[in-house]
Design an enzyme around this catalytic site. Sequence first.
Site, PDB file in Angstrom:
ATOM      1  N   ASP A   1       0.847  -1.202   0.000  1.00 46.88           N
ATOM      2  CA  ASP A   1       0.000   0.000   0.000  1.00 46.88           C
ATOM      3  C   ASP A   1       0.885   1.255   0.000  1.00 46.88           C
ATOM      4  OD1 ASP A   1      -0.437  -0.880   3.394  1.00 46.88           O
ATOM      5  OD2 ASP A   1       0.599   0.941   2.773  1.00 46.88           O
TER       6      ASP A   1
ATOM      7  N   HIS B   1       8.433  -5.769  -1.507  1.00 46.84           N
ATOM      8  CA  HIS B   1       7.497  -6.696  -2.156  1.00 46.84           C
ATOM      9  C   HIS B   1       6.662  -5.999  -3.216  1.00 46.84           C
ATOM     10  CE1 HIS B   1       7.705  -9.563   1.547  1.00 46.84           C
ATOM     11  NE2 HIS B   1       8.762  -9.659   0.762  1.00 46.84           N
TER      12      HIS B   1
ATOM     13  N   CYS C   1       5.309  -4.525 -17.654  1.00 50.34           N
ATOM     14  CA  CYS C   1       4.889  -5.338 -18.791  1.00 50.34           C
ATOM     15  C   CYS C   1       5.765  -6.582 -18.891  1.00 50.34           C
ATOM     16  CB  CYS C   1       5.020  -4.518 -20.090  1.00 50.34           C
ATOM     17  SG  CYS C   1       4.667  -5.490 -21.573  1.00 50.34           S
TER      18      CYS C   1
HETATM   19  C1  BV8 Z   1      12.050 -15.615  -2.304  1.00 53.35           C
HETATM   20  C2  BV8 Z   1       3.259  -9.452  -1.915  1.00 53.35           C
HETATM   21  C3  BV8 Z   1      13.749 -16.619  -3.558  1.00 53.35           C
HETATM   22  C4  BV8 Z   1       2.019 -10.187  -2.234  1.00 53.35           C
HETATM   23  C5  BV8 Z   1       4.315 -10.970  -0.421  1.00 53.35           C
HETATM   24  C6  BV8 Z   1      10.216 -22.590   3.315  1.00 53.35           C
HETATM   25  C7  BV8 Z   1      10.945 -22.056   4.363  1.00 53.35           C
HETATM   26  C8  BV8 Z   1      11.425 -20.746   4.320  1.00 53.35           C
HETATM   27  C9  BV8 Z   1      11.162 -19.931   3.208  1.00 53.35           C
HETATM   28  C10 BV8 Z   1      10.428 -20.459   2.183  1.00 53.35           C
HETATM   29  C11 BV8 Z   1       9.949 -21.774   2.224  1.00 53.35           C
HETATM   30  N1  BV8 Z   1       9.263 -22.002   1.078  1.00 53.35           N
HETATM   31  C12 BV8 Z   1       9.299 -20.889   0.318  1.00 53.35           C
HETATM   32  C13 BV8 Z   1      10.015 -19.946   0.962  1.00 53.35           C
HETATM   33  C14 BV8 Z   1      10.307 -18.587   0.487  1.00 53.35           C
HETATM   34  C15 BV8 Z   1       9.086 -17.713   0.628  1.00 53.35           C
HETATM   35  C16 BV8 Z   1       8.568 -17.728   2.046  1.00 53.35           C
HETATM   36  O1  BV8 Z   1       9.146 -17.120   2.935  1.00 53.35           O
HETATM   37  N2  BV8 Z   1       7.447 -18.451   2.241  1.00 53.35           N
HETATM   38  C17 BV8 Z   1       6.833 -18.525   3.548  1.00 53.35           C
HETATM   39  C18 BV8 Z   1       5.325 -18.623   3.388  1.00 53.35           C
HETATM   40  C19 BV8 Z   1       7.415 -19.751   4.276  1.00 53.35           C
HETATM   41  N3  BV8 Z   1       9.514 -16.378   0.293  1.00 53.35           N
HETATM   42  C20 BV8 Z   1       9.483 -15.980  -0.996  1.00 53.35           C
HETATM   43  O2  BV8 Z   1       9.038 -16.646  -1.894  1.00 53.35           O
HETATM   44  C21 BV8 Z   1      10.125 -14.634  -1.275  1.00 53.35           C
HETATM   45  N4  BV8 Z   1      11.023 -14.784  -2.376  1.00 53.35           N
HETATM   46  O3  BV8 Z   1      12.327 -16.277  -1.339  1.00 53.35           O
HETATM   47  O4  BV8 Z   1      12.746 -15.647  -3.475  1.00 53.35           O
HETATM   48  C22 BV8 Z   1      14.552 -16.275  -4.735  1.00 53.35           C
HETATM   49  C23 BV8 Z   1      15.926 -16.180  -4.574  1.00 53.35           C
HETATM   50  C24 BV8 Z   1      16.689 -15.858  -5.677  1.00 53.35           C
HETATM   51  C25 BV8 Z   1      16.072 -15.633  -6.923  1.00 53.35           C
HETATM   52  C26 BV8 Z   1      14.677 -15.725  -7.052  1.00 53.35           C
HETATM   53  C27 BV8 Z   1      13.908 -16.045  -5.957  1.00 53.35           C
HETATM   54  C28 BV8 Z   1       9.089 -13.606  -1.711  1.00 53.35           C
HETATM   55  C29 BV8 Z   1       8.142 -13.345  -0.599  1.00 53.35           C
HETATM   56  C30 BV8 Z   1       7.245 -12.190  -0.998  1.00 53.35           C
HETATM   57  C31 BV8 Z   1       5.835 -12.683  -1.223  1.00 53.35           C
HETATM   58  N5  BV8 Z   1       4.972 -11.532  -1.391  1.00 53.35           N
HETATM   59  N6  BV8 Z   1       3.609  -9.859  -0.578  1.00 53.35           N
HETATM   60  C32 BV8 Z   1       0.860  -9.382  -1.776  1.00 53.35           C
HETATM   61  O5  BV8 Z   1       0.999  -8.532  -0.882  1.00 53.35           O
HETATM   62  O6  BV8 Z   1      -0.212  -9.648  -2.359  1.00 53.35           O
HETATM   63  S1  BV8 Z   1       4.397 -11.628   1.138  1.00 53.35           S
HETATM   64  C33 BV8 Z   1       3.092 -11.010   2.027  1.00 53.35           C
HETATM   65  O7  BV8 Z   1       2.894 -11.865   3.102  1.00 53.35           O
HETATM   66  C34 BV8 Z   1       3.391  -9.683   2.653  1.00 53.35           C
HETATM   67  O8  BV8 Z   1       4.104  -8.831   1.807  1.00 53.35           O
HETATM   68  C35 BV8 Z   1       4.147 -10.040   3.893  1.00 53.35           C
HETATM   69  O9  BV8 Z   1       5.510 -10.155   3.621  1.00 53.35           O
HETATM   70  C36 BV8 Z   1       3.599 -11.410   4.186  1.00 53.35           C
HETATM   71  C37 BV8 Z   1       2.626 -11.316   5.312  1.00 53.35           C
HETATM   72  O10 BV8 Z   1       3.394 -10.931   6.381  1.00 53.35           O
HETATM   73  P1  BV8 Z   1       3.011  -9.718   7.329  1.00 53.35           P
HETATM   74  O11 BV8 Z   1       3.190  -8.426   6.620  1.00 53.35           O
HETATM   75  O12 BV8 Z   1       3.796  -9.974   8.532  1.00 53.35           O
HETATM   76  O13 BV8 Z   1       1.472  -9.849   7.608  1.00 53.35           O
HETATM   77  P2  BV8 Z   1       0.794 -10.924   8.546  1.00 53.35           P
HETATM   78  O14 BV8 Z   1      -0.667 -10.809   8.348  1.00 53.35           O
HETATM   79  O15 BV8 Z   1       1.463 -12.251   8.362  1.00 53.35           O
HETATM   80  O16 BV8 Z   1       1.150 -10.440  10.031  1.00 53.35           O
HETATM   81  C38 BV8 Z   1       0.608  -9.239  10.517  1.00 53.35           C
HETATM   82  C39 BV8 Z   1       1.243  -9.001  11.877  1.00 53.35           C
HETATM   83  O17 BV8 Z   1       0.780  -7.742  12.361  1.00 53.35           O
HETATM   84  C40 BV8 Z   1       0.853 -10.040  12.905  1.00 53.35           C
HETATM   85  O18 BV8 Z   1       2.003 -10.427  13.629  1.00 53.35           O
HETATM   86  C41 BV8 Z   1      -0.122  -9.304  13.830  1.00 53.35           C
HETATM   87  O19 BV8 Z   1       0.016  -9.691  15.188  1.00 53.35           O
HETATM   88  C42 BV8 Z   1       0.332  -7.878  13.680  1.00 53.35           C
HETATM   89  N7  BV8 Z   1      -0.740  -6.907  13.845  1.00 53.35           N
HETATM   90  C43 BV8 Z   1      -2.046  -7.025  13.460  1.00 53.35           C
HETATM   91  N8  BV8 Z   1      -2.708  -5.898  13.788  1.00 53.35           N
HETATM   92  C44 BV8 Z   1      -1.809  -5.066  14.386  1.00 53.35           C
HETATM   93  C45 BV8 Z   1      -0.557  -5.697  14.424  1.00 53.35           C
HETATM   94  N9  BV8 Z   1       0.533  -5.136  14.970  1.00 53.35           N
HETATM   95  C46 BV8 Z   1       0.395  -3.901  15.490  1.00 53.35           C
HETATM   96  N10 BV8 Z   1      -0.771  -3.229  15.496  1.00 53.35           N
HETATM   97  C47 BV8 Z   1      -1.890  -3.770  14.960  1.00 53.35           C
HETATM   98  N11 BV8 Z   1      -3.041  -3.083  14.969  1.00 53.35           N
END
Ligand code: BV8
Length: 232
Positions: A94, A109, A117
Amino acid sequence: MSTLENIVILTGAGISAESGIQTFRDAGGLWEGHAVEQVATPEGFAADPVLVHRFYNLRRAALGTVEPNAAHIALGKLQSEFPGQVTLVTQNVDDLHERGGASDVIHMHGELLSAFCTACNYRWREAEDLTVETACPACQTVGGPRPDIVWFGEMPYEMDRIERALQNCDLFVSIGTSGAVYPAAGFVHLAKTCGARTLELNLEPSQGSGAFREARHGSATQLVPEWVDSLL
Ligand code: BV8
């Protein structure tokens, strides 16, 4: 307190929650019954571009209905008033950090308001819907445009710049992220090995809480302004 020169801040969906943007965990990692990992992937886009365009069109359109909150505004104030270097990295797609007064925000991200494109790699600012009928404004390829979002399996943006900032920071602060997604979830470890103090500001303990020297739990609009005021 040691003299603070360089701060690196990482934010996640939790900082935008109180502005009304749903976090990934609130949705249980689901969107309209689809696992985010299915929709937010190049394979998901190839398999069903209409569904994925709809996922991002709805979120892009929703930006016009939300406002930055006190946490975004406090970080904007910190960036403009802190005497040292403040590097702001966000996982969020955002534009609330910018609308809250922050500048030079690193969107590792990608951004809802950017498109590129797949045929010619031209990148542009996009506030309207993208569909499979949209033609690239540069090469005119119909269906070439895609959201400029880093999907699962894709390389996050500006990793070299982020890693350099983490290697040279005195303080790393993680705000509103569950620590579920890499490489962002690993930043605290890199900062620590380079001698930085580490602080987590989150609603509840995240998956990475144990790695932080200090963690404060509560809402971002409460914790972030308090923390910023303590620094300025
Ligand atoms: C990559 C865009 C390699 C999309 C996003 C196994 C083990 C380890 C890693 C991996 C694995 N298998 C695959 C992987 C890698 C993978 C990964 O980590 N997967 C996870 C699921 C295990 N990662 C990737 O694929 C990344 N790329 O590794 O590339 C590579 C290397 C070389 C060459 C090429 C490739 C890419 C990851 C990016 C994906 N895209 N976003 C979209 O937005 O539509 S990720 C998306 O989810 C978000 O961007 C964010 O990163 C993630 C969600 O996380 P949060 O932002 O933390 O949100 P969430 O809801 O989870 O948590 C919210 C928090 O806020 C909570 O803790 C809550 O308590 C708190 N909260 C809530 N309200 C409040 C608050 N805090 C304060 N006040 C409040 N009011």
